[in-house]
Scaffold this motif. Structure first.
Motif, PDB file in Angstrom:
ATOM      1  N   VAL A   8     -41.272 -14.941  15.284  1.00  0.00           N
ATOM      2  CA  VAL A   8     -40.624 -15.017  16.595  1.00  0.00           C
ATOM      3  C   VAL A   8     -41.650 -15.355  17.675  1.00  0.00           C
ATOM      4  CG1 VAL A   8     -39.455 -13.634  18.373  1.00  0.00           C
ATOM      5  CG2 VAL A   8     -38.679 -13.527  16.001  1.00  0.00           C
ATOM      6  N   ALA A   9     -42.855 -14.819  17.538  1.00  0.00           N
ATOM      7  CA  ALA A   9     -43.915 -15.133  18.498  1.00  0.00           C
ATOM      8  C   ALA A   9     -44.198 -16.635  18.539  1.00  0.00           C
ATOM      9  CB  ALA A   9     -45.189 -14.369  18.133  1.00  0.00           C
ATOM     10  N   ALA A  10     -44.151 -17.275  17.379  1.00  0.00           N
ATOM     11  CA  ALA A  10     -44.395 -18.725  17.306  1.00  0.00           C
ATOM     12  C   ALA A  10     -43.197 -19.524  17.818  1.00  0.00           C
ATOM     13  CB  ALA A  10     -44.709 -19.127  15.870  1.00  0.00           C
ATOM     14  N   MET A  11     -41.982 -18.994  17.640  1.00  0.00           N
ATOM     15  CA  MET A  11     -40.769 -19.726  18.008  1.00  0.00           C
ATOM     16  C   MET A  11     -40.464 -19.678  19.500  1.00  0.00           C
ATOM     17  SD  MET A  11     -39.357 -21.250  15.439  1.00  0.00           S
ATOM     18  CE  MET A  11     -37.659 -21.498  15.956  1.00  0.00           C
ATOM     19  N   ILE A  12     -40.879 -18.614  20.177  1.00  0.00           N
ATOM     20  CA  ILE A  12     -40.532 -18.448  21.601  1.00  0.00           C
ATOM     21  C   ILE A  12     -40.986 -19.634  22.454  1.00  0.00           C
ATOM     22  CG2 ILE A  12     -41.115 -17.098  23.671  1.00  0.00           C
ATOM     23  CD1 ILE A  12     -40.731 -14.568  21.920  1.00  0.00           C
ATOM     24  N   PRO A  13     -42.275 -20.046  22.401  1.00  0.00           N
ATOM     25  CA  PRO A  13     -42.668 -21.199  23.226  1.00  0.00           C
ATOM     26  C   PRO A  13     -41.972 -22.494  22.822  1.00  0.00           C
ATOM     27  CG  PRO A  13     -44.449 -20.557  21.728  1.00  0.00           C
ATOM     28  CD  PRO A  13     -43.423 -19.491  21.674  1.00  0.00           C
ATOM     29  N   VAL A  14     -41.610 -22.614  21.542  1.00  0.00           N
ATOM     30  CA  VAL A  14     -40.927 -23.825  21.071  1.00  0.00           C
ATOM     31  C   VAL A  14     -39.530 -23.908  21.677  1.00  0.00           C
ATOM     32  CG1 VAL A  14     -40.058 -25.041  19.049  1.00  0.00           C
ATOM     33  CG2 VAL A  14     -42.257 -23.876  18.952  1.00  0.00           C
ATOM     34  N   ILE A  15     -38.824 -22.787  21.705  1.00  0.00           N
ATOM     35  CA  ILE A  15     -37.465 -22.796  22.283  1.00  0.00           C
ATOM     36  C   ILE A  15     -37.536 -23.083  23.782  1.00  0.00           C
ATOM     37  CG2 ILE A  15     -35.424 -21.376  22.774  1.00  0.00           C
ATOM     38  CD1 ILE A  15     -35.748 -20.111  20.042  1.00  0.00           C
ATOM     39  N   HIS A  16     -38.566 -22.565  24.432  1.00  0.00           N
ATOM     40  CA  HIS A  16     -38.742 -22.893  25.844  1.00  0.00           C
ATOM     41  C   HIS A  16     -38.885 -24.408  26.033  1.00  0.00           C
ATOM     42  CE1 HIS A  16     -38.738 -19.091  27.861  1.00  0.00           C
ATOM     43  NE2 HIS A  16     -39.728 -18.583  27.128  1.00  0.00           N
ATOM     44  N   GLU A  17     -39.517 -25.057  25.049  1.00  0.00           N
ATOM     45  CA  GLU A  17     -39.729 -26.505  25.125  1.00  0.00           C
ATOM     46  C   GLU A  17     -38.433 -27.300  24.922  1.00  0.00           C
ATOM     47  OE1 GLU A  17     -42.782 -27.857  22.501  1.00  0.00           O
ATOM     48  OE2 GLU A  17     -44.261 -26.414  23.238  1.00  0.00           O
ATOM     49  N   PHE A  18     -37.393 -26.649  24.387  1.00  0.00           N
ATOM     50  CA  PHE A  18     -36.122 -27.341  24.158  1.00  0.00           C
ATOM     51  C   PHE A  18     -35.547 -27.907  25.455  1.00  0.00           C
ATOM     52  CE2 PHE A  18     -34.682 -25.075  19.972  1.00  0.00           C
ATOM     53  CZ  PHE A  18     -35.740 -25.698  19.311  1.00  0.00           C
ATOM     54  N   GLU A  19     -35.920 -27.293  26.584  1.00  0.00           N
ATOM     55  CA  GLU A  19     -35.417 -27.778  27.874  1.00  0.00           C
ATOM     56  C   GLU A  19     -35.843 -29.216  28.115  1.00  0.00           C
ATOM     57  OE1 GLU A  19     -36.253 -25.234  31.158  1.00  0.00           O
ATOM     58  OE2 GLU A  19     -35.517 -23.429  30.156  1.00  0.00           O
ATOM     59  N   SER A  20     -37.019 -29.570  27.585  1.00  0.00           N
ATOM     60  CA  SER A  20     -37.502 -30.945  27.767  1.00  0.00           C
ATOM     61  C   SER A  20     -36.679 -31.943  26.957  1.00  0.00           C
ATOM     62  CB  SER A  20     -38.982 -31.047  27.369  1.00  0.00           C
ATOM     63  OG  SER A  20     -39.151 -30.772  25.993  1.00  0.00           O
ATOM     64  N   TYR A  21     -35.876 -31.427  26.009  1.00  0.00           N
ATOM     65  CA  TYR A  21     -34.996 -32.284  25.213  1.00  0.00           C
ATOM     66  C   TYR A  21     -33.593 -32.344  25.824  1.00  0.00           C
ATOM     67  CZ  TYR A  21     -38.529 -32.123  21.510  1.00  0.00           C
ATOM     68  OH  TYR A  21     -39.691 -32.239  20.792  1.00  0.00           O
TER      69      TYR A  21
END
Length: 432
Positions: A339-352
Protein backbone atom coordinates in the motif's frame (compact mmCIF):
# COMPACT_ATOMS: atom_id res chain seq x y z
CA UNK A 1 20.69 -6.10 -13.82
CA UNK A 2 19.52 -4.71 -10.46
CA UNK A 3 15.93 -5.64 -11.29
CA UNK A 4 16.93 -9.25 -12.05
CA UNK A 5 19.06 -9.51 -8.89
CA UNK A 6 16.32 -8.08 -6.64
CA UNK A 7 13.75 -10.39 -8.25
CA UNK A 8 15.90 -13.51 -7.79
CA UNK A 9 16.68 -12.65 -4.16
CA UNK A 10 12.98 -12.02 -3.47
CA UNK A 11 11.89 -15.32 -5.05
CA UNK A 12 14.60 -17.37 -3.32
CA UNK A 13 13.81 -15.76 0.06
CA UNK A 14 10.12 -16.49 -0.37
CA UNK A 15 10.88 -20.07 -1.37
CA UNK A 16 12.60 -20.68 1.96
CA UNK A 17 9.89 -18.79 3.87
CA UNK A 18 7.13 -20.84 2.24
CA UNK A 19 8.86 -24.22 2.49
CA UNK A 20 10.08 -23.48 6.03
CA UNK A 21 13.34 -25.29 5.32
CA UNK A 22 15.06 -22.71 7.50
CA UNK A 23 13.72 -20.31 10.12
CA UNK A 24 11.57 -17.67 8.39
CA UNK A 25 13.31 -14.79 10.19
CA UNK A 26 16.72 -16.05 9.00
CA UNK A 27 15.36 -16.51 5.45
CA UNK A 28 13.99 -12.96 5.31
CA UNK A 29 17.06 -11.38 6.93
CA UNK A 30 19.36 -13.31 4.58
CA UNK A 31 17.49 -11.82 1.63
CA UNK A 32 17.99 -8.34 3.07
CA UNK A 33 21.73 -8.95 3.58
CA UNK A 34 22.10 -10.19 -0.01
CA UNK A 35 20.42 -7.02 -1.26
CA UNK A 36 22.95 -4.99 0.72
CA UNK A 37 25.91 -7.05 -0.51
CA UNK A 38 24.84 -6.72 -4.15
CA UNK A 39 24.48 -2.97 -3.78
CA UNK A 40 20.76 -2.85 -4.55
CA UNK A 41 20.43 -0.38 -1.72
CA UNK A 42 22.59 1.01 1.08
CA UNK A 43 22.30 0.40 4.81
CA UNK A 44 20.95 3.92 5.24
CA UNK A 45 18.29 3.39 2.58
CA UNK A 46 17.01 0.10 3.98
CA UNK A 47 17.00 1.40 7.57
CA UNK A 48 15.41 4.76 6.92
CA UNK A 49 13.24 4.21 3.83
CA UNK A 50 12.02 0.63 3.75
CA UNK A 51 11.88 -0.85 7.24
CA UNK A 52 8.69 0.38 8.91
CA UNK A 53 10.00 1.01 12.42
CA UNK A 54 6.59 2.31 13.53
CA UNK A 55 5.14 -1.17 12.98
CA UNK A 56 8.13 -2.86 14.67
CA UNK A 57 7.95 -0.53 17.68
CA UNK A 58 4.16 -0.92 17.99
CA UNK A 59 4.49 -4.71 18.00
CA UNK A 60 7.33 -4.63 20.52
CA UNK A 61 5.40 -2.36 22.88
CA UNK A 62 2.25 -4.48 22.77
CA UNK A 63 4.28 -7.66 23.33
CA UNK A 64 5.75 -6.11 26.48
CA UNK A 65 2.32 -5.03 27.74
CA UNK A 66 0.81 -8.46 27.10
CA UNK A 67 3.79 -10.32 28.65
CA UNK A 68 3.48 -8.38 31.91
CA UNK A 69 -0.32 -8.64 32.04
CA UNK A 70 -0.11 -12.38 31.39
CA UNK A 71 1.93 -12.79 34.60
CA UNK A 72 -1.16 -11.85 36.63
CA UNK A 73 -3.19 -14.80 35.34
CA UNK A 74 -5.76 -12.45 33.77
CA UNK A 75 -5.77 -14.21 30.40
CA UNK A 76 -6.13 -17.63 32.01
CA UNK A 77 -9.09 -16.28 34.00
CA UNK A 78 -10.73 -14.92 30.83
CA UNK A 79 -10.03 -18.19 28.99
CA UNK A 80 -11.70 -20.36 31.63
CA UNK A 81 -14.68 -18.02 32.07
CA UNK A 82 -15.22 -17.87 28.31
CA UNK A 83 -15.02 -21.65 27.98
CA UNK A 84 -17.41 -22.15 30.89
CA UNK A 85 -19.96 -19.72 29.43
CA UNK A 86 -20.23 -21.78 26.24
CA UNK A 87 -19.90 -25.04 28.22
CA UNK A 88 -16.82 -26.04 26.23
CA UNK A 89 -18.76 -26.42 22.97
CA UNK A 90 -16.03 -26.44 20.26
CA UNK A 91 -18.16 -24.73 17.57
CA UNK A 92 -19.50 -22.06 19.92
CA UNK A 93 -15.91 -21.37 20.92
CA UNK A 94 -14.93 -21.03 17.28
CA UNK A 95 -17.78 -18.65 16.44
CA UNK A 96 -17.27 -16.69 19.67
CA UNK A 97 -13.56 -16.34 18.92
CA UNK A 98 -14.35 -14.99 15.45
CA UNK A 99 -16.87 -12.43 16.72
CA UNK A 100 -14.65 -11.14 19.54
CA UNK A 101 -11.64 -10.88 17.22
CA UNK A 102 -13.56 -9.07 14.46
CA UNK A 103 -15.04 -6.51 16.86
CA UNK A 104 -11.71 -5.97 18.60
CA UNK A 105 -9.88 -5.60 15.28
CA UNK A 106 -12.35 -2.98 14.06
CA UNK A 107 -12.19 -0.72 17.09
CA UNK A 108 -8.65 -1.27 18.36
CA UNK A 109 -6.49 -2.66 15.56
CA UNK A 110 -5.96 -6.21 14.39
CA UNK A 111 -2.39 -6.59 15.69
CA UNK A 112 -3.32 -5.45 19.21
CA UNK A 113 -6.40 -7.67 19.18
CA UNK A 114 -4.54 -10.86 18.27
CA UNK A 115 -1.80 -10.08 20.80
CA UNK A 116 -4.46 -9.96 23.51
CA UNK A 117 -6.72 -12.77 22.30
CA UNK A 118 -4.36 -15.47 21.00
CA UNK A 119 -2.91 -16.29 24.45
CA UNK A 120 -6.51 -16.69 25.65
CA UNK A 121 -7.54 -19.11 22.90
CA UNK A 122 -4.32 -21.12 23.26
CA UNK A 123 -5.12 -21.62 26.94
CA UNK A 124 -8.72 -22.63 26.17
CA UNK A 125 -7.78 -25.18 23.51
CA UNK A 126 -5.10 -26.67 25.74
CA UNK A 127 -7.55 -26.93 28.63
CA UNK A 128 -10.16 -28.71 26.49
CA UNK A 129 -7.68 -30.76 24.43
CA UNK A 130 -8.92 -29.12 21.23
CA UNK A 131 -6.76 -28.63 18.09
CA UNK A 132 -5.53 -25.03 18.10
CA UNK A 133 -5.26 -24.64 14.31
CA UNK A 134 -8.98 -24.04 13.46
CA UNK A 135 -9.16 -21.35 16.15
CA UNK A 136 -5.92 -19.62 15.19
CA UNK A 137 -6.91 -19.68 11.51
CA UNK A 138 -10.32 -18.20 12.29
CA UNK A 139 -8.73 -15.50 14.46
CA UNK A 140 -6.40 -14.49 11.61
CA UNK A 141 -9.22 -14.34 9.05
CA UNK A 142 -11.50 -12.46 11.45
CA UNK A 143 -8.80 -9.96 12.39
CA UNK A 144 -8.14 -8.98 8.77
CA UNK A 145 -11.81 -8.83 7.79
CA UNK A 146 -12.75 -6.95 10.97
CA UNK A 147 -9.77 -4.64 10.55
CA UNK A 148 -11.01 -3.66 7.10
CA UNK A 149 -14.10 -2.05 8.63
CA UNK A 150 -12.52 1.07 10.17
CA UNK A 151 -9.73 3.60 9.75
CA UNK A 152 -7.72 2.25 12.69
CA UNK A 153 -8.49 -1.43 12.15
CA UNK A 154 -5.63 -2.32 9.79
CA UNK A 155 -2.34 -0.49 9.03
CA UNK A 156 -3.18 -0.08 5.29
CA UNK A 157 -6.36 1.78 6.24
CA UNK A 158 -4.39 4.09 8.50
CA UNK A 159 -1.95 4.82 5.65
CA UNK A 160 -4.76 5.50 3.15
CA UNK A 161 -6.60 7.65 5.68
CA UNK A 162 -3.47 9.77 6.09
CA UNK A 163 -2.95 9.99 2.30
CA UNK A 164 -6.49 11.22 1.48
CA UNK A 165 -7.37 14.34 3.47
CA UNK A 166 -11.17 14.04 3.26
CA UNK A 167 -11.23 10.41 4.51
CA UNK A 168 -12.34 10.30 8.16
CA UNK A 169 -13.07 7.55 10.68
CA UNK A 170 -16.74 7.80 9.66
CA UNK A 171 -15.82 7.53 5.96
CA UNK A 172 -14.35 4.07 6.47
CA UNK A 173 -17.35 2.91 8.49
CA UNK A 174 -19.64 4.08 5.67
CA UNK A 175 -17.62 2.60 2.80
CA UNK A 176 -15.58 -0.40 4.02
CA UNK A 177 -17.61 -1.64 6.99
CA UNK A 178 -20.58 -2.91 4.89
CA UNK A 179 -18.43 -5.25 2.79
CA UNK A 180 -16.53 -6.32 5.93
CA UNK A 181 -19.82 -7.32 7.60
CA UNK A 182 -20.89 -9.29 4.51
CA UNK A 183 -17.53 -11.08 4.34
CA UNK A 184 -17.53 -11.83 8.05
CA UNK A 185 -20.94 -13.51 7.72
CA UNK A 186 -19.56 -15.61 4.85
CA UNK A 187 -16.45 -16.41 6.92
CA UNK A 188 -18.55 -17.77 9.80
CA UNK A 189 -20.45 -19.98 7.34
CA UNK A 190 -17.15 -21.09 5.73
CA UNK A 191 -15.51 -22.07 9.04
CA UNK A 192 -18.60 -23.90 10.31
CA UNK A 193 -18.78 -25.96 7.09
CA UNK A 194 -15.04 -26.72 7.11
CA UNK A 195 -14.49 -27.52 10.79
CA UNK A 196 -17.87 -28.62 12.17
CA UNK A 197 -17.31 -32.26 11.19
CA UNK A 198 -13.97 -32.64 13.00
CA UNK A 199 -14.75 -30.45 16.02
CA UNK A 200 -18.20 -31.92 16.68
CA UNK A 201 -16.60 -35.35 17.21
CA UNK A 202 -14.58 -34.04 20.15
CA UNK A 203 -16.22 -34.41 23.55
CA UNK A 204 -14.60 -31.95 25.96
CA UNK A 205 -14.72 -32.80 29.66
CA UNK A 206 -17.40 -30.33 30.73
CA UNK A 207 -17.43 -31.62 34.32
CA UNK A 208 -13.74 -30.96 34.75
CA UNK A 209 -14.11 -27.55 33.12
CA UNK A 210 -17.07 -26.60 35.31
CA UNK A 211 -15.23 -27.72 38.43
CA UNK A 212 -12.42 -25.23 37.88
CA UNK A 213 -12.59 -22.13 40.07
CA UNK A 214 -11.53 -19.43 37.62
CA UNK A 215 -11.06 -16.87 40.40
CA UNK A 216 -8.11 -18.88 41.77
CA UNK A 217 -6.19 -18.51 38.51
CA UNK A 218 -5.96 -14.74 38.82
CA UNK A 219 -3.59 -13.08 41.27
CA UNK A 220 -5.27 -10.08 42.88
CA UNK A 221 -2.19 -8.01 43.56
CA UNK A 222 -0.84 -4.52 42.81
CA UNK A 223 0.68 -6.05 39.65
CA UNK A 224 -2.81 -6.92 38.36
CA UNK A 225 -4.18 -3.44 38.95
CA UNK A 226 -1.13 -1.75 37.45
CA UNK A 227 -1.22 -4.00 34.37
CA UNK A 228 -4.94 -3.67 33.71
CA UNK A 229 -4.90 0.10 34.30
CA UNK A 230 -2.00 0.75 31.92
CA UNK A 231 -3.38 -1.68 29.31
CA UNK A 232 -6.80 0.02 29.37
CA UNK A 233 -5.16 3.45 29.22
CA UNK A 234 -3.18 2.33 26.17
CA UNK A 235 -6.24 0.92 24.40
CA UNK A 236 -8.20 4.09 25.19
CA UNK A 237 -5.31 6.07 23.75
CA UNK A 238 -5.61 4.05 20.53
CA UNK A 239 -9.28 4.94 20.23
CA UNK A 240 -8.63 8.63 20.88
CA UNK A 241 -5.27 8.97 19.11
CA UNK A 242 -6.63 11.17 16.31
CA UNK A 243 -8.23 13.55 18.84
CA UNK A 244 -5.09 13.57 20.98
CA UNK A 245 -2.95 14.08 17.87
CA UNK A 246 -0.53 11.40 19.11
CA UNK A 247 0.62 8.48 16.96
CA UNK A 248 -0.48 5.00 18.04
CA UNK A 249 3.15 3.84 18.18
CA UNK A 250 3.94 6.62 20.66
CA UNK A 251 0.94 5.65 22.79
CA UNK A 252 1.96 1.96 22.78
CA UNK A 253 5.60 2.68 23.66
CA UNK A 254 4.52 5.06 26.43
CA UNK A 255 2.28 2.36 27.89
CA UNK A 256 5.00 -0.30 27.70
CA UNK A 257 7.71 1.85 29.31
CA UNK A 258 5.31 3.12 31.99
CA UNK A 259 4.30 -0.43 32.93
CA UNK A 260 7.94 -1.57 33.01
CA UNK A 261 8.71 1.31 35.40
CA UNK A 262 5.68 0.59 37.62
CA UNK A 263 6.41 -3.16 37.85
CA UNK A 264 10.19 -3.06 38.17
CA UNK A 265 9.98 -4.02 41.85
CA UNK A 266 7.53 -6.86 41.11
CA UNK A 267 9.11 -8.48 38.05
CA UNK A 268 12.48 -9.18 36.48
CA UNK A 269 12.72 -6.82 33.49
CA UNK A 270 15.14 -9.11 31.68
CA UNK A 271 12.66 -11.98 32.00
CA UNK A 272 9.86 -9.82 30.56
CA UNK A 273 12.00 -8.77 27.60
CA UNK A 274 12.92 -12.42 26.99
CA UNK A 275 9.20 -13.13 26.47
CA UNK A 276 9.05 -10.73 23.50
CA UNK A 277 8.60 -12.57 20.18
CA UNK A 278 11.97 -11.51 18.80
CA UNK A 279 11.78 -14.00 15.93
CA UNK A 280 8.55 -12.34 14.74
CA UNK A 281 10.04 -8.84 14.99
CA UNK A 282 13.18 -9.80 13.07
CA UNK A 283 11.05 -11.56 10.46
CA UNK A 284 9.19 -8.30 9.92
CA UNK A 285 12.48 -6.43 9.56
CA UNK A 286 13.67 -8.94 6.96
CA UNK A 287 10.32 -8.87 5.15
CA UNK A 288 10.37 -5.08 4.86
CA UNK A 289 13.97 -5.32 3.63
CA UNK A 290 13.33 -7.78 0.78
CA UNK A 291 10.19 -5.96 -0.37
CA UNK A 292 12.21 -2.74 -0.12
CA UNK A 293 14.57 -4.23 -2.71
CA UNK A 294 11.68 -4.48 -5.19
CA UNK A 295 10.68 -0.91 -4.38
CA UNK A 296 14.26 0.34 -4.79
CA UNK A 297 14.60 -1.04 -8.32
CA UNK A 298 11.13 0.20 -9.27
CA UNK A 299 9.39 -3.17 -9.69
CA UNK A 300 6.34 -2.31 -7.58
CA UNK A 301 5.96 1.20 -9.03
CA UNK A 302 6.28 -0.14 -12.55
CA UNK A 303 3.72 -2.84 -11.85
CA UNK A 304 1.28 -0.19 -10.62
CA UNK A 305 1.83 2.03 -13.65
CA UNK A 306 1.20 -0.94 -15.91
CA UNK A 307 -2.29 -1.10 -14.42
CA UNK A 308 -3.21 2.19 -16.07
CA UNK A 309 -1.56 1.19 -19.33
CA UNK A 310 -3.33 -2.18 -19.44
CA UNK A 311 -6.74 -0.63 -18.77
CA UNK A 312 -6.07 2.28 -21.13
CA UNK A 313 -7.23 4.63 -18.40
CA UNK A 314 -10.72 3.11 -18.30
CA UNK A 315 -12.18 4.09 -14.91
CA UNK A 316 -14.19 0.91 -14.28
CA UNK A 317 -11.41 -1.47 -15.38
CA UNK A 318 -8.79 0.45 -13.35
CA UNK A 319 -10.87 0.35 -10.16
CA UNK A 320 -11.54 -3.40 -10.38
CA UNK A 321 -7.96 -4.17 -11.39
CA UNK A 322 -6.66 -2.22 -8.36
CA UNK A 323 -8.96 -4.34 -6.16
CA UNK A 324 -7.69 -7.66 -7.55
CA UNK A 325 -4.03 -6.71 -7.85
CA UNK A 326 -4.09 -5.37 -4.27
CA UNK A 327 -5.81 -8.50 -3.01
CA UNK A 328 -3.49 -10.97 -4.72
CA UNK A 329 -0.17 -9.14 -4.35
CA UNK A 330 -0.78 -8.08 -0.74
CA UNK A 331 -1.01 -11.74 0.14
CA UNK A 332 2.61 -12.30 -0.84
CA UNK A 333 4.51 -9.10 -0.15
CA UNK A 334 2.67 -7.89 2.99
CA UNK A 335 -0.04 -5.30 2.57
CA UNK A 336 1.81 -2.51 4.43
CA UNK A 337 4.74 -2.00 2.02
CA UNK A 338 2.46 -2.74 -0.95
CA UNK A 339 0.00 0.00 0.00
CA UNK A 340 2.91 2.34 0.72
CA UNK A 341 4.11 1.84 -2.87
CA UNK A 342 0.61 2.18 -4.37
CA UNK A 343 -0.41 5.44 -2.65
CA UNK A 344 1.82 7.79 -4.74
CA UNK A 345 0.86 5.87 -7.90
CA UNK A 346 -2.87 6.40 -7.32
CA UNK A 347 -2.19 10.07 -6.70
CA UNK A 348 -0.58 10.11 -10.15
CA UNK A 349 -3.81 8.80 -11.72
CA UNK A 350 -5.05 12.40 -11.74
CA UNK A 351 -2.53 13.11 -14.49
CA UNK A 352 -4.35 10.49 -16.58
CA UNK A 353 -7.57 12.49 -16.29
CA UNK A 354 -9.07 10.55 -13.36
CA UNK A 355 -10.45 13.25 -11.08
CA UNK A 356 -12.78 11.25 -8.81
CA UNK A 357 -10.43 8.74 -7.17
CA UNK A 358 -12.48 7.73 -4.09
CA UNK A 359 -13.68 4.34 -5.47
CA UNK A 360 -10.08 3.50 -6.44
CA UNK A 361 -8.92 4.29 -2.89
CA UNK A 362 -11.69 2.11 -1.45
CA UNK A 363 -10.72 -0.68 -3.85
CA UNK A 364 -7.11 -0.45 -2.63
CA UNK A 365 -8.16 -0.50 1.04
CA UNK A 366 -10.58 -3.41 0.67
CA UNK A 367 -8.25 -5.42 -1.57
CA UNK A 368 -5.20 -4.98 0.68
CA UNK A 369 -7.07 -5.88 3.88
CA UNK A 370 -8.93 -8.87 2.41
CA UNK A 371 -5.84 -10.06 0.54
CA UNK A 372 -3.96 -10.23 3.82
CA UNK A 373 -5.68 -13.58 4.42
CA UNK A 374 -3.96 -15.22 1.44
CA UNK A 375 -0.71 -16.28 3.13
CA UNK A 376 0.96 -16.24 6.54
CA UNK A 377 2.94 -13.14 5.54
CA UNK A 378 0.01 -11.27 3.99
CA UNK A 379 -0.66 -9.07 7.00
CA UNK A 380 0.97 -8.06 10.27
CA UNK A 381 -1.61 -9.92 12.35
CA UNK A 382 -0.89 -13.19 10.51
CA UNK A 383 2.82 -13.01 11.30
CA UNK A 384 2.16 -12.17 14.94
CA UNK A 385 -0.28 -15.08 15.39
CA UNK A 386 2.13 -17.48 13.67
CA UNK A 387 4.95 -16.35 15.96
CA UNK A 388 2.88 -16.74 19.14
CA UNK A 389 1.61 -20.13 17.98
CA UNK A 390 5.13 -21.37 17.25
CA UNK A 391 6.30 -20.20 20.68
CA UNK A 392 3.48 -22.33 22.14
CA UNK A 393 4.50 -25.40 20.05
CA UNK A 394 1.47 -24.93 17.76
CA UNK A 395 3.34 -24.14 14.55
CA UNK A 396 1.18 -23.09 11.59
CA UNK A 397 2.45 -24.41 8.26
CA UNK A 398 2.73 -21.84 5.44
CA UNK A 399 1.29 -24.25 2.87
CA UNK A 400 -1.49 -25.51 5.15
CA UNK A 401 -2.56 -21.93 5.82
CA UNK A 402 -2.71 -21.18 2.08
CA UNK A 403 -5.09 -24.10 1.48
CA UNK A 404 -7.69 -22.17 3.47
CA UNK A 405 -6.44 -18.66 2.64
CA UNK A 406 -6.77 -18.99 -1.14
CA UNK A 407 -10.52 -19.82 -1.20
CA UNK A 408 -11.43 -17.22 1.45
CA UNK A 409 -9.54 -14.49 -0.43
CA UNK A 410 -11.04 -15.43 -3.79
CA UNK A 411 -14.52 -15.35 -2.23
CA UNK A 412 -13.66 -11.99 -0.60
CA UNK A 413 -12.53 -10.47 -3.90
CA UNK A 414 -15.60 -11.70 -5.79
CA UNK A 415 -17.91 -10.28 -3.11
CA UNK A 416 -15.90 -7.02 -3.04
CA UNK A 417 -16.09 -6.77 -6.85
CA UNK A 418 -19.88 -7.01 -6.75
CA UNK A 419 -20.01 -4.49 -3.88
CA UNK A 420 -17.75 -1.93 -5.58
CA UNK A 421 -19.47 -2.36 -8.95
CA UNK A 422 -22.97 -1.84 -7.53
CA UNK A 423 -22.11 0.93 -5.06
CA UNK A 424 -19.64 3.04 -7.06
CA UNK A 425 -19.26 2.02 -10.67
CA UNK A 426 -22.90 1.71 -11.80
CA UNK A 427 -23.69 5.23 -10.45
CA UNK A 428 -20.50 6.54 -12.12
CA UNK A 429 -21.42 5.01 -15.48
CA UNK A 430 -24.95 6.36 -15.09
CA UNK A 431 -23.55 9.90 -14.73
CA UNK A 432 -21.45 9.36 -17.86
Amino acid sequence: MDVILAGIIFVVSYFFIMTEKINRAIAALSGGILLLLTGIYSTQEVFFQYIDWNTIALLFAMMVLISITEKTGLFTFIAIRFAQKVRGNPMYLLIGSAILTAIGSAFLDNVTTVLIFVPVILKITRLLNLPAFPYLLTIIFSSNIGGAATLIGDPPNIMIGQAVEHFTFLSFIQHTAPVAVIMFTILITFTVIIFNGSLSKIKPNIEELSAIDASKTITKSPLLYKSVTVLLMTLTGFLLHSMLNIEMTTIALTGAILLLLLTESDLNTEEILSKVEWVTLFFFIGLFAIVGGLQQVGVIDEMARMIVVSTEGDYVKTTLLILWVSGLFSGFIDNIPFVAAMIPVIHEFESYGMVYLDPIWWALAIGACMGGNLTLVGASANVVVAGMAEADNQKISFIRFMKYGIPIVLISLVVSTIYIYIRYLIPYMGQG
